[in-house]
Design a protein around this motif. Sequence first.
Motif, PDB file in Angstrom:
ATOM      1  N   THR A  10      33.719 -51.251  70.779  1.00 16.90           N
ATOM      2  CA  THR A  10      33.544 -52.675  70.480  1.00 16.90           C
ATOM      3  C   THR A  10      34.169 -53.018  69.137  1.00 16.90           C
ATOM      4  O   THR A  10      34.371 -52.160  68.277  1.00 16.90           O
ATOM      5  N   THR A  37      34.295 -56.160  73.726  1.00 16.40           N
ATOM      6  CA  THR A  37      34.058 -54.833  74.291  1.00 16.40           C
ATOM      7  C   THR A  37      35.251 -54.398  75.120  1.00 16.40           C
ATOM      8  O   THR A  37      35.741 -55.149  75.967  1.00 16.40           O
ATOM      9  N   ASP A  66      28.746 -64.023  65.515  1.00 17.75           N
ATOM     10  CA  ASP A  66      29.413 -62.730  65.656  1.00 17.75           C
ATOM     11  C   ASP A  66      29.608 -62.456  67.142  1.00 17.75           C
ATOM     12  O   ASP A  66      28.644 -62.204  67.874  1.00 17.75           O
ATOM     13  N   THR A 118      30.979 -60.159  70.061  1.00 13.85           N
ATOM     14  CA  THR A 118      31.285 -58.752  70.301  1.00 13.85           C
ATOM     15  C   THR A 118      32.358 -58.635  71.374  1.00 13.85           C
ATOM     16  O   THR A 118      32.175 -59.105  72.509  1.00 13.85           O
ATOM     17  N   THR A 172      34.076 -56.698  66.325  1.00 18.31           N
ATOM     18  CA  THR A 172      33.373 -57.957  66.076  1.00 18.31           C
ATOM     19  C   THR A 172      34.345 -59.031  65.614  1.00 18.31           C
ATOM     20  O   THR A 172      35.147 -58.810  64.696  1.00 18.31           O
ATOM     21  N   THR A 177      29.124 -52.521  62.217  1.00 16.40           N
ATOM     22  CA  THR A 177      29.250 -53.782  61.494  1.00 16.40           C
ATOM     23  C   THR A 177      27.949 -54.039  60.751  1.00 16.40           C
ATOM     24  O   THR A 177      26.881 -54.096  61.356  1.00 16.40           O
TER      25      THR A 177
END
Length: 427
Positions: free
Chosen positions: A270, A261, A257, A259, A272, A120
Amino acid sequence: MAGRVLDSLSDRLMFRLAYRNFGDHESLVVNDAVTAGSSVGVRWYELRMSGGNPTVYQQGTYAPDSTYRWMGSIAEDKVGNIALGYSQSSSSAHPSIRYTGRLAGDTLGTMTQGEVTAITGGGSQTSYSRWGDYTSMAVDPADDCTFWYTNEYIPANGNFNWHTRLAAFTLPNCGSTASNDFSIGVSPASSSVAAGSSASTTVSTAVTSGSAQSVSLSASGLPSGATASFNPSSVTAGSSSTLTVATSASTPAGTYDITVTGTGASATHTATYTLTVTSGSGGGITNGGFETGSLSGWTSAGTTSVVSSGAHSGTYAARVGSTSPTNGDSSITQTFTAPSGTSTLGFHYNVTCPDTLTYDWATATLKDNTTGTTTTVLAKTCVSSSGWIQKTASVTAGHSYTLTLISHDDNWTGDATYTRYDDVTLS
């Protein structure tokens, strides 16, 4: 990000038209950028030779959501699996590197292997419209299965500060020793929510090699006062989960943002999810999702409470009325100013009314304090179990409003009426 338009080079085919001879047929794959709804997607094609001339064997546009995808590259492995890489961005997401794929036996014209984010981007190009011009998807000659994809990204806002990222991956059923692996993605990739309310996104997984495995889901990078929940909290690769991020009235305004996972036995990946939280300091609904676990921001009358089961989203919902008989109207009320850029008020209700409309009901009104007019957003309704239903009403930015959410019960033994309300938002 908003304010900088990048050239998709949609007037030409992208690098490169890749040729393979499979013995029983000859195949070429290529792609370009096309308009897809209100954004841009990657149009891809497989051509096969027929009578010495190439003809279109299959084609499709990869645009699973409103995010912009462009600057693609495509290739085939030794068994005919196809991989497609590209740049991706939106008004709330910096240009990033993603890829997807399909297996040789999949339905023609589809990319089935989910979307993987290689990286990202941390910034956007602040001038110029050209973006890289080309990317490259190639197959490793050592095993004829491993795809190598290279593309550019920017780690921070600026110019001439591009970085390059290489990604390597395989698709299932190519090599006999392929390890178990999966991809993970979120859709929508971004949402906006008022502090005190909740936002949701779908977390999708797909098997990219080997066999399906159990994937545990978690989220990090949450703003202060926010919580994340997954339903379910783990999936078998190939399945989906719903991520709900519940903010509180104290959650600071800003863009975050988050994350997501996915942790499996043999791999971790992962994705975003970008969440924009708007503040109530300039108006707006306070604690519209009741995720404070209280009725803070609301004025209550009669019998009211916050319940921690059966919410529309997040953990909590308001219950107006009671599971025991109550007498007359119970209500929660909030006066607010519609912020700039908003035009619609929305909320969800779920009424339990085992009586008839003559005696019991749920209703809601919205008074425009600026003009003195009152609108009935929810007409009197009585059903034994409505399930969650959304109601909306128009608002004018800058006007002051009073929203009143009501549940009426005639106090008759055995048919107590109550109504749950949740996710009161302005958009």
